[in-house]
Design an enzyme around this catalytic site. Structure first.
Site, PDB file in Angstrom:
ATOM      1  N   ASN A 285      11.404  22.953  16.312  1.00 43.51           N
ATOM      2  CA  ASN A 285      12.040  24.255  16.098  1.00 43.51           C
ATOM      3  C   ASN A 285      13.461  24.134  16.643  1.00 43.51           C
ATOM      4  OD1 ASN A 285      12.922  26.857  15.988  1.00 43.51           O
ATOM      5  ND2 ASN A 285      11.414  27.710  17.412  1.00 43.51           N
TER       6      ASN A 285
ATOM      7  N   LYS B 117      15.759  26.202  16.416  1.00 40.09           N
ATOM      8  CA  LYS B 117      16.322  27.513  16.782  1.00 40.09           C
ATOM      9  C   LYS B 117      17.736  27.636  16.171  1.00 40.09           C
ATOM     10  CE  LYS B 117      13.179  27.535  20.637  1.00 40.09           C
ATOM     11  NZ  LYS B 117      12.833  27.977  21.960  1.00 40.09           N
TER      12      LYS B 117
ATOM     13  N   HIS C 253       7.467  34.049  16.543  1.00 43.02           N
ATOM     14  CA  HIS C 253       7.956  33.350  17.745  1.00 43.02           C
ATOM     15  C   HIS C 253       8.299  34.387  18.815  1.00 43.02           C
ATOM     16  CE1 HIS C 253      10.367  30.903  20.436  1.00 43.02           C
ATOM     17  NE2 HIS C 253       9.814  29.842  19.857  1.00 43.02           N
TER      18      HIS C 253
ATOM     19  N   GLU D 267      10.707  34.621  20.743  1.00 43.99           N
ATOM     20  CA  GLU D 267      12.110  35.065  20.721  1.00 43.99           C
ATOM     21  C   GLU D 267      12.320  36.145  19.664  1.00 43.99           C
ATOM     22  OE1 GLU D 267      13.791  31.124  20.429  1.00 43.99           O
ATOM     23  OE2 GLU D 267      13.145  30.721  22.485  1.00 43.99           O
TER      24      GLU D 267
ATOM     25  N   GLU E  76       2.390  29.168  22.713  1.00 45.99           N
ATOM     26  CA  GLU E  76       3.634  28.976  23.443  1.00 45.99           C
ATOM     27  C   GLU E  76       3.710  29.976  24.597  1.00 45.99           C
ATOM     28  OE1 GLU E  76       6.661  26.875  20.650  1.00 45.99           O
ATOM     29  OE2 GLU E  76       7.011  29.022  20.570  1.00 45.99           O
TER      30      GLU E  76
ATOM     31  N   GLY F 253      11.784  26.706  27.091  1.00 47.69           N
ATOM     32  CA  GLY F 253      13.168  26.442  27.485  1.00 47.69           C
ATOM     33  C   GLY F 253      13.406  26.496  28.983  1.00 47.69           C
TER      34      GLY F 253
ATOM     35  N   SER G 241       8.559  23.477  26.575  1.00 44.53           N
ATOM     36  CA  SER G 241       9.085  22.341  27.344  1.00 44.53           C
ATOM     37  C   SER G 241       8.307  21.050  27.116  1.00 44.53           C
ATOM     38  CB  SER G 241       9.170  22.697  28.835  1.00 44.53           C
ATOM     39  OG  SER G 241      10.043  23.794  29.022  1.00 44.53           O
TER      40      SER G 241
HETATM   41  P1  13P Z   1      11.270  24.404  24.270  1.00 45.69           P
HETATM   42  O1  13P Z   1      10.605  23.132  23.804  1.00 45.69           O
HETATM   43  O2  13P Z   1      12.768  24.314  24.332  1.00 45.69           O
HETATM   44  O3  13P Z   1      10.660  24.904  25.545  1.00 45.69           O
HETATM   45  O4  13P Z   1      10.980  25.513  23.147  1.00 45.69           O
HETATM   46  C1  13P Z   1       9.685  25.691  22.709  1.00 45.69           C
HETATM   47  C2  13P Z   1       9.708  26.606  21.555  1.00 45.69           C
HETATM   48  O5  13P Z   1      10.061  27.772  21.679  1.00 45.69           O
HETATM   49  C3  13P Z   1       9.348  26.049  20.249  1.00 45.69           C
HETATM   50  O6  13P Z   1       9.175  27.054  19.310  1.00 45.69           O
END
Ligand code: 13P
Length: 250
Positions: free
Chosen positions: A10, A12, A93, A95, A165, A171, A207
């Protein structure tokens, strides 16, 4: 081990045309193994990734509109995403839940739109740190699954992925321990099996990187990763994809 892994990136809101050129210069067709590699760039780059990536790489969107067309500025429909040959769409997601106020009801509509357009949903679920600390993790997961999915959807659709997640691990560099993640994944399997006999692969996200991928992917109920930060480095992402293959070959 007879388990196919799904290793999904992803990106982003990251990347550029120059980034895509460089990324796929180091990720070539000889990198292919028996697992599925998925890359979800921003929509505007889906076509560029399709052109530059080796053909074994599947491409996905990071979101999908629950509308078909019309005055919805900034949105992309399932038809549009399918027209770009994207096979997957990340849905729900955390976010998007947080910054775009996406509710479980809306996420359900988006999931149905993806299915209607033959796009495999990657449904994201996960608890906040407050929910984990107050012992609500499994209840939150149960609610998120049951308010988006039902036995009718599950029985009719074998093509679906779920990504667990934990929000506190996204992150942050904090990762759920393999046992913590596996416990939640096992719970997801239990909830799903109460609704349907279909087995849906469950990816872990939060992560994940090459240094912790092996211990996570080795867990019984973990079938892959949805990887943010570490997926922006092609060699790191390829390492995770290869670790999955090593585990598969046992
Ligand atoms: P990270 O791997 O940066 O923690 O992000 C995970 C994520 O949100 C994947 O959709």
């Amino acid at each position: 081990m007879d388990k196919k892994f799904f290793i999904a990136a992803n990106w982003k809101m990251n990347a550029s045309l120059a980034f895509i050129d460089e990324y796929f210069a180091s990720l070539r067709s000889e990198s292919e193994n028996s697992n599925e590699m998925i890359i979800c760039p921003p929509d505007i780059y889906i076509q560029s990734v399709k052109e530059k990536a080796p053909s074994f790489v599947k491409v996905g969107a990071q979101n999908i509109s629950h509308h078909d067309s019309g005055a919805y500025t900034g949105e992309c429909s399932g038809k549009m995403i399918g027209d770009q040959s994207a096979k997957y769409a990340i849905i729900g997601h955390s976010e998007r839940r947080e910054y775009h106020n996406e509710s479980n009801d809306l996420i359900r509509l988006k999931l149905l739109k993806a299915i209607e357009h033959d796009i495999t949903p990657i449904l994201c679920i996960g608890e906040s740190i407050e929910q984990r600390d107050s012992g609500q993790t499994l209840d939150v997961i149960n609610d998120q699954i049951r308010s988006v999915l039902d036995s009718e959807i599950l029985s009719a659709n074998t093509n679906m992925l779920i990504a667990y997640e934990p929000i506190w691990a996204i992150g942050t560099g904090l990762t759920a321990t393999p046992d913590m993640a596996n416990e939640v994944h096992a719970h997801i399997h239990t909830v799903l099996s109460e609704m349907s006999s279909n087995r849906i692969p469950i990816l872990y996200g939060g992560s994940m990187k090459s240094s912790n991928a092996k211990e996570l992917l080795q867990m019984e109920h973990i079938h892959g990763g949805l990887i943010g930060g570490a997926s922006l480095d092609a060699s790191e992402f390829l390492k995770i994809y290869n670790i999955a293959e090593e585990i598969r070959n046992g």
